[in-house]
Design a protein around this motif. Structure first.
Motif, PDB file in Angstrom:
ATOM      1  N   UNK A  79       0.846  -1.193   0.000  1.00 55.56           N
ATOM      2  CA  UNK A  79       0.000   0.000   0.000  1.00 55.56           C
ATOM      3  C   UNK A  79       0.880   1.241   0.000  1.00 55.56           C
ATOM      4  N   UNK A  80       0.422   2.262  -0.683  1.00 57.12           N
ATOM      5  CA  UNK A  80       1.068   3.565  -0.663  1.00 57.12           C
ATOM      6  C   UNK A  80      -0.027   4.610  -0.522  1.00 57.12           C
ATOM      7  N   UNK A  81       0.062   5.413   0.530  1.00 55.49           N
ATOM      8  CA  UNK A  81      -1.024   6.337   0.869  1.00 55.49           C
ATOM      9  C   UNK A  81      -0.460   7.719   1.141  1.00 55.49           C
ATOM     10  N   UNK A  82      -0.657   8.681   0.230  1.00 57.36           N
ATOM     11  CA  UNK A  82      -0.310  10.075   0.524  1.00 57.36           C
ATOM     12  C   UNK A  82      -1.370  10.681   1.443  1.00 57.36           C
ATOM     13  N   UNK A  83      -1.117  10.600   2.744  1.00 56.25           N
ATOM     14  CA  UNK A  83      -2.114  10.993   3.737  1.00 56.25           C
ATOM     15  C   UNK A  83      -2.501  12.461   3.591  1.00 56.25           C
ATOM     16  N   UNK A  84      -1.518  13.296   3.351  1.00 53.66           N
ATOM     17  CA  UNK A  84      -1.754  14.720   3.154  1.00 53.66           C
ATOM     18  C   UNK A  84      -0.599  15.256   2.324  1.00 53.66           C
ATOM     19  N   UNK A  85      -0.575  16.575   2.179  1.00 55.57           N
ATOM     20  CA  UNK A  85       0.519  17.189   1.424  1.00 55.57           C
ATOM     21  C   UNK A  85       1.858  17.030   2.133  1.00 55.57           C
ATOM     22  N   UNK A  86       1.848  16.675   3.422  1.00 58.71           N
ATOM     23  CA  UNK A  86       3.080  16.550   4.190  1.00 58.71           C
ATOM     24  C   UNK A  86       3.389  15.114   4.619  1.00 58.71           C
ATOM     25  N   UNK A  87       2.386  14.256   4.679  1.00 56.70           N
ATOM     26  CA  UNK A  87       2.581  12.905   5.197  1.00 56.70           C
ATOM     27  C   UNK A  87       2.354  11.872   4.096  1.00 56.70           C
ATOM     28  N   UNK A  88       3.188  10.847   4.092  1.00 54.33           N
ATOM     29  CA  UNK A  88       3.019   9.745   3.149  1.00 54.33           C
ATOM     30  C   UNK A  88       3.407   8.440   3.841  1.00 54.33           C
ATOM     31  N   UNK A  89       2.581   7.406   3.658  1.00 54.40           N
ATOM     32  CA  UNK A  89       2.812   6.101   4.282  1.00 54.40           C
ATOM     33  C   UNK A  89       2.838   5.024   3.213  1.00 54.40           C
ATOM     34  N   UNK A  90       3.832   4.156   3.286  1.00 61.24           N
ATOM     35  CA  UNK A  90       3.876   2.973   2.429  1.00 61.24           C
ATOM     36  C   UNK A  90       4.188   1.768   3.297  1.00 61.24           C
ATOM     37  N   UNK A  91       3.633   0.616   2.903  1.00 60.95           N
ATOM     38  CA  UNK A  91       3.808  -0.579   3.722  1.00 60.95           C
ATOM     39  C   UNK A  91       3.691  -1.821   2.853  1.00 60.95           C
ATOM     40  N   UNK A  92       4.401  -2.882   3.272  1.00 58.72           N
ATOM     41  CA  UNK A  92       4.329  -4.190   2.628  1.00 58.72           C
ATOM     42  C   UNK A  92       4.165  -5.241   3.720  1.00 58.72           C
TER      43      UNK A  92
ATOM     44  N   UNK B  85       6.344  -7.801   7.907  1.00 61.70           N
ATOM     45  CA  UNK B  85       5.738  -6.513   7.579  1.00 61.70           C
ATOM     46  C   UNK B  85       6.791  -5.428   7.670  1.00 61.70           C
ATOM     47  N   UNK B  86       6.711  -4.458   6.765  1.00 61.16           N
ATOM     48  CA  UNK B  86       7.512  -3.247   6.905  1.00 61.16           C
ATOM     49  C   UNK B  86       6.626  -2.037   6.646  1.00 61.16           C
ATOM     50  N   UNK B  87       7.025  -0.924   7.203  1.00 56.43           N
ATOM     51  CA  UNK B  87       6.266   0.318   7.061  1.00 56.43           C
ATOM     52  C   UNK B  87       7.251   1.475   6.953  1.00 56.43           C
ATOM     53  N   UNK B  88       6.919   2.408   6.080  1.00 57.76           N
ATOM     54  CA  UNK B  88       7.791   3.548   5.800  1.00 57.76           C
ATOM     55  C   UNK B  88       6.935   4.815   5.878  1.00 57.76           C
ATOM     56  N   UNK B  89       7.155   5.637   6.896  1.00 57.00           N
ATOM     57  CA  UNK B  89       6.378   6.854   7.101  1.00 57.00           C
ATOM     58  C   UNK B  89       7.263   8.065   6.827  1.00 57.00           C
ATOM     59  N   UNK B  90       6.821   8.926   5.902  1.00 55.86           N
ATOM     60  CA  UNK B  90       7.592  10.092   5.489  1.00 55.86           C
ATOM     61  C   UNK B  90       6.813  11.370   5.829  1.00 55.86           C
ATOM     62  N   UNK B  91       7.541  12.327   6.402  1.00 58.72           N
ATOM     63  CA  UNK B  91       6.952  13.613   6.782  1.00 58.72           C
ATOM     64  C   UNK B  91       7.799  14.722   6.175  1.00 58.72           C
ATOM     65  N   UNK B  92       7.121  15.632   5.415  1.00 55.94           N
ATOM     66  CA  UNK B  92       7.799  16.767   4.782  1.00 55.94           C
ATOM     67  C   UNK B  92       7.232  18.053   5.355  1.00 55.94           C
ATOM     68  N   UNK B  93       7.834  18.587   6.420  1.00 54.75           N
ATOM     69  CA  UNK B  93       7.243  19.740   7.107  1.00 54.75           C
ATOM     70  C   UNK B  93       7.462  21.066   6.401  1.00 54.75           C
ATOM     71  N   UNK B  94       8.295  21.115   5.387  1.00 55.60           N
ATOM     72  CA  UNK B  94       8.571  22.375   4.714  1.00 55.60           C
ATOM     73  C   UNK B  94      10.036  22.725   4.773  1.00 55.60           C
ATOM     74  N   UNK B  95      10.405  23.816   4.076  1.00 58.82           N
ATOM     75  CA  UNK B  95      11.790  24.273   4.011  1.00 58.82           C
ATOM     76  C   UNK B  95      12.701  23.168   3.468  1.00 58.82           C
ATOM     77  N   UNK B  96      12.151  22.349   2.545  1.00 59.95           N
ATOM     78  CA  UNK B  96      12.888  21.269   1.900  1.00 59.95           C
ATOM     79  C   UNK B  96      13.390  20.205   2.881  1.00 59.95           C
ATOM     80  N   UNK B  97      12.736  20.049   4.012  1.00 59.67           N
ATOM     81  CA  UNK B  97      13.085  18.995   4.966  1.00 59.67           C
ATOM     82  C   UNK B  97      12.251  17.744   4.682  1.00 59.67           C
ATOM     83  N   UNK B  98      12.853  16.576   4.932  1.00 58.94           N
ATOM     84  CA  UNK B  98      12.141  15.304   4.876  1.00 58.94           C
ATOM     85  C   UNK B  98      12.573  14.458   6.059  1.00 58.94           C
ATOM     86  N   UNK B  99      11.597  13.954   6.814  1.00 59.02           N
ATOM     87  CA  UNK B  99      11.865  13.079   7.953  1.00 59.02           C
ATOM     88  C   UNK B  99      11.194  11.740   7.677  1.00 59.02           C
ATOM     89  N   UNK B 100      11.911  10.649   7.972  1.00 55.08           N
ATOM     90  CA  UNK B 100      11.377   9.336   7.650  1.00 55.08           C
ATOM     91  C   UNK B 100      11.674   8.334   8.757  1.00 55.08           C
TER      92      UNK B 100
END
Length: 813
Positions: free
Chosen positions: A657-670, A694-709
């Motif tokens: 599954x790949x789910x762009x939760x919002x403009x800042x959050x994205x979740x993918x899982x197998x 199972x694996x899960x990958x949660x990505x957060x892009x808060x702005x200012x070109x930052x990405x947290x995963x």
């Protein structure tokens, strides 16, 4: 053989030209084709949202462009249409066109999207490209769309790909099976043949463009790989000049990755290099004891520790020449080198009838580096008809030096030598591959195709080994004739296939084919003096039925038969006695195993970017190649070898599954779950059980070109023929910062930061004894990476390659 191909070709050709094609001609499908480009740079834009509507306002179809910006839509009704094109950071655009009654294909002019200057900052933050998509017979993980895939190796990328698991040692499995083939740009590399785990460490993560996980390989692929095929696609630059330089440093590894590309009219040159210094640290504790009271009193306790530095590297250069739009010539060369020591210290306490023995052991693997290279030349020609294509390739690969020597000492409690052994093993592998494929369109517009091809692989292996020993540990070493020999081995494979792809009414796609592989094996042990020969023939059918359920969903059912040939390590009779209590030896009499696999899958994607995929699969292997452990009751020494003694069956499900939760959050899982059953009538052993991961990958892009995963990967207990493996856990956290003006990216990754090591235990019940091996992998790591890009990155030059996925390097779990 030629008569077979003639008869099969005529039968299949007649079948394809029969009723299905006639039915198709009556349906009169119209295909709308086009490409979406940036209006300023002209570069293609991937994963653009497309909506086709009729004049009445009714939505006909929604889709996305592929990674190269191209798209294809279908309709059956002539008339006026509107195509709405939109992508974050660009002004939306509407294209109006008319479909005439007699037009089977409607090519649109390139759709140019203008950047929205008011949203440029937002593009860097919130534009979410698809990470996973479904294609016939495969899932594609777009690694370049994950901003945290920098600074590591290809093993780190594969951890996030659907249906795959990568353990603490870098071994890759697909749906619980290690019988897979790994290709790089469609080609089977000599460095992968030597050691898949080591080869993945030689590929930098930031050069991986995408990963194709082929769960149901069709007849075009070599028959090897019971679980499937992995194809790693690397990035290539096609603009006037561009490239990148990545530098990583941390407590376990240091990496330098330069790459560059030049494009001059019809010429395109791409090159990259990889330098990697890696620490490999682990400890193991073995406990072995009898599990019955039949008078056996042997017991063994071992503690082993290893802490090695493994410097290695690789480089690759590719030159493309396109004299016209229908022809592509490619020349490429690559090389790899490295030192992979496995130096260990070990303490042993053994209990023999009437006595107990204690000694310490030290093993040194000498540092003769592994050196290899490969050369490729390919030719692709698009012919007069649509989808009519001729492809040919020649490849030569050579592991020039792959010596694996060890020197071991046994000492008593006082430190006095009591035994010494040295094994010098010179291993060399050379391989030629010749392949040609032809695609012929059938019916109007080339919607259906007939594919045919031939292939030849000529593989020669030499293992020249000498064992020397001193029974006192201090006297001169003497050659051990029974463990000194020269093993010459050749394996030649001739193959051919026929396959059809039919686009049927009601959005059905049928792919069916048959592959014939003839294998010739010859080996010679110098001590025996007489060669042993063997040859076998494999007919490998495959079929896929795919139904486009609606504008966003696809239902598919497939069947494929696969074979697993033994590798040179499985066959080599040289005894690995680094651990004198646990010997490992090959078996020259191994035969291939056959595997039948059926899969039912469904995938769906929405305009908002949500992707869901699920599959149910069944796999059965006959004449299975399994690790067998036997223990000598007199000495307590175990011998591990592979034999054709078992059969295995797996029934399981996996989901992505790949789910762009919002403009800042994205979740993918197998996730996956399955039941495995192993049987061996010869050993009177049966074992079965459930396994899940199972694996899960949660990505957060808060702005200012930052990405947290944050990433986590868990694998549960898994059964084997003679025991089981316990669960294991891997997790990581990362943060990255883009500096667009400086073309820089800075990232920090912490893997397993809250534990000094990852644990996993292997348990065997063999011949009245029980062995338990507790493993600790010290893989806690912290890594800082700085990446600098220069020039421009352009569209990908599409290549094809050989896929010699025909030898076994994995294991069934």
């Amino acid at each position: 053989m030629m008569s077979f191909f003639r008869v099969a070709f005529l039968c299949l050709y007649g079948l394809v030209l029969g009723q299905p094609i006639q039915a198709q001609n009556k349906t009169n499908f119209r295909t709308i084709k086009g490409v979406v480009n940036d209006s300023l740079s002209g570069a293609p834009i991937g994963y653009v949202s497309l909506q086709l509507t009729a004049r009445t306002g009714k939505t006909i179809e929604t889709a996305f462009s592929d990674e190269n910006g191209t798209f294809q839509l279908k309709t059956t009704v002539p008339g006026s249409y509107q195509l709405q094109v939109s992508f974050v950071g660009y002004h939306p655009k509407t294209v109006v066109f008319t479909v005439a009654e007699t037009e089977p294909s409607i090519p649109l002019a390139p759709v140019l999207l203008a950047p929205d200057v008011n949203l440029l900052d937002e593009v860097n933050v919130s534009a979410k490209k698809r990470l996973v998509e479904q294609r016939p017979g495969m899932l594609v993980y777009h690694a370049e769309n994950d901003p945290t895939n920098v600074g590591g190796s290809a093993a780190d990328v594969l951890r996030k790909a659907p249906a795959l698991q990568v353990d603490a040692e870098g071994n890759v499995t697909m749906r619980g099976s290690g019988s897979i083939r790994i290709l790089i740009n469609g080609k089977y590399s000599g460095q992968v043949a030597r050691s898949p785990a080591d080869a993945l460490n030689m590929i930098p993560s930031d050069i991986v463009r995408s990963v194709e996980v082929i769960t149901s390989p069709n007849a075009k692929y070599d028959a090897e790989g019971a679980a499937g095929v992995i194809n790693i696609i690397t990035k290539k630059n096609n603009m006037p000049f561009g490239g990148a330089l990545t530098l990583s440093g941390g407590n376990r590894e240091q990496i330098l990755n330069p790459r560059a590309g030049i494009s001059l009219e019809k010429w395109h040159v791409n090159a990259y290099a990889h330098l990697h210094r890696l620490q490999d640290k682990w400890t193991r504790s073995l406990q072995r004891s009898p599990i019955s009271d039949q008078g056996a009193v042997y017991g063994l306790t071992q503690s082993t520790a290893a802490d090695n530095i493994r410097p290695h590297g690789s480089y690759d250069m590719s030159v493309d020449y396109q004299p016209d739009t229908t022809t592509l010539l490619n020349l490429s060369a690559g090389s790899w080198f490295g030192n992979w020591p496995v130096n260990t210290t070990q303490t042993n306490v053994s209990l023999l009838p009437g006595s107990a023995q204690r000694y310490a052991q030290e093993v040194l693997t000498r540092g003769a580096p592994n050196i290899g290279f490969e050369l490729n030349s390919s030719y692709t020609k698009r012919l007069r008809k649509p989808r009519q294509e001729l492809f040919a390739i020649a490849q030569y690969s050579n592991n020039l030096k792959d010596d694996y020597d060890y020197d071991t000492w046994h000492r008593n409690d006082a430190g006095t030598p009591i035994y010494r052994e040295r094994n010098d093993n010179h291993l060399q592998t050379a391989e030629w591959t010749l392949q040609s494929d032809y695609t012929h369109p059938l019916g109007r517009g080339g919607r259906n195709v007939l594919e045919a091809g031939v292939k030849a692989i000529f593989r020669d292996v030499l293992s020249d080994y000498t064992t020397l020993a001193s029974e006192t540990g201090s006297s001169p070493l003497e050659v051990q004739p029974s463990r000194t020999d020269r093993f010459d081995y050749s394996q030649h494979v001739l193959a051919g296939y026929l396959q059809t792809k039919l686009q049927l009414p009601a959005d059905w796609l049928v792919i069916g084919g048959i592959r014939l592989e003839k294998t010739y094996v010859e080996g010679l042990l110098r001590s025996v003096g007489e060669p042993f020969t063997n040859d076998f023939t494999n007919w490998v059918p495959s079929a896929t039925f795919e139904k486009k359920w609606n504008s966003n969903g696809t239902l598919a059912v497939s069947y494929t038969q696969r074979i697993t040939r033994p590798s040179i390590i499985d066959l080599n009779p040289n005894i690995d006695a680094r651990d004198a209590n646990n010997l490992v030896v090959g078996n020259p009499d191994l035969r291939p195993q056959a595997t039948h696999q059926t899969e039912l899958s469904y995938g769906a994607s929405t305009a908002s970017g949500v992707f869901l995929f699920g599959s149910l699969y069944w796999r059965q292997s006959d004449n299975a190649i399994e690790d067998i452990i036997r223990i000598d009751p007199a000495s307590g020494i175990s011998t591990i070898t592979k034999q054709n003694l078992g059969s295995s069956r797996q029934l399981g499900v996996n989901a992505s599954a790949n789910w762009p939760i919002s403009s800042q959050w994205q979740l993918s899982s197998n996730a996956r779950a399955g039941h495995a059953r192993f049987d061996s009538r010869a050993l009177e052993i049966a074992n079965g059980g459930w396994n899940a991961g199972i694996n899960a990958n949660l990505t957060y892009s808060p702005g200012k070109q930052y990405t947290v995963q944050g990433f986590v990967d868990y694998d549960s207990r898994a059964v084997t023929l003679q025991g089981y493996e316990t669960h294991w856990l891997y997790y990581s956290f990362s943060v990255s910062k883009d500096l667009p003006k400086q073309n820089l990216n800075i990232s920090f990754v912490a893997a397993n930061p809250f534990a000094a090591y990852t644990s996993r235990t292997d348990v065997w019940d063999a011949s009245g004894y029980r062995s338990q091996l507790d493993n600790r992998y010290y893989n806690r790591s912290f890594r800082l990476t700085v990446g600098w890009k220069f020039g421009q990155s352009g569209r990908q030059v599409q290549h094809r390659g050989v896929n010699n996925d025909d030898v076994n390097t994995g294991k069934e779990q």
